[in-house]
Write an enzyme that holds these catalytic residues in place. Structure first.
Site, PDB file in Angstrom:
ATOM      1  CD  GLU A  30      41.941  42.699  70.168  1.00 51.70           C
ATOM      2  OE1 GLU A  30      41.204  41.685  70.085  1.00 51.70           O
ATOM      3  OE2 GLU A  30      41.605  43.815  69.734  1.00 51.70           O
ATOM      4  CG  ASP A  69      40.777  46.849  71.649  1.00 52.74           C
ATOM      5  OD1 ASP A  69      39.849  46.504  70.893  1.00 52.74           O
ATOM      6  OD2 ASP A  69      41.813  47.400  71.237  1.00 52.74           O
ATOM      7  CE  LYS A  85      43.219  51.028  66.258  1.00 53.62           C
ATOM      8  NZ  LYS A  85      42.349  49.907  66.095  1.00 53.62           N
TER       9      LYS A  85
END
Length: 164
Positions: A30, A69, A85
């Site tokens: 991320e 996200d 993911k």
């Protein structure tokens, strides 16, 4: 595997839609994506966990909230919702042996939850004329967002000592 979490410090706050002082990354993947969005000249706006999608979880038969996200709006007008993911979590778990181990049951429930979330997010995006994408470690490497893993170097062998 270590997990990395923290606050991401935004360099271009005018590109962030939401609270730019509270952008939390929950993995290094991320963090790499946030940096890419922040610095990419093709990204007009982006946000993290600012979009909330309701979804029905087939296991407990209740509605829940899914915080997507990423939402990325490109300068060409496209808007994309992104889930980040591990590749492993995008595939159904494989049963090992004849019994249901607790690990298999947990992985199966996680898989069902992810499928329920992603089906709802895809529909949510489509209703708004947006795209829906799942980015895995392979996607991040292919896009150049994350460096490819290097093979570990072999240990240096010490030369045997010569006796004199």
């Amino acid at each position: 595997m270590k997990t990395y979490q923290g606050l991401y410090k935004i360099k271009n706050p005018s590109k962030y839609e939401g609270d730019a002082s509270n952008v939390v990354f929950r993995s290094m993947w991320e963090r790499h994506c946030f940096k890419w969005c922040d610095e990419n000249p093709h990204v007009k706006f982006w946000s993290s966990e600012e979009i909330v999608v309701p979804y029905f979880y087939d296991v407990d038969k209740k509605y829940h909230r899914y915080f997507v996200d990423l939402k990325i709006t490109y300068k060409d007008g496209r808007t994309v919702l992104v889930e980040i993911k591990p590749e492993k979590q995008t595939n159904a778990p494989k049963k090992s042996g004849s019994r249901n181990t607790q690990r298999f049951v947990n992985e199966a429930m996680t898989y069902v939850k992810n499928m329920n979330k992603w089906e709802a997010a895809e529909s949510f995006a489509k209703d708004r004329g947006w795209e829906w994408q799942i980015w895995t470690e392979k996607t991040l490497q292919e896009m150049g967002i994350m460096p490819k893993k290097l093979k570990p170097l072999k240990p240096i062998r010490k030369k045997p000592k010569v006796r004199r």
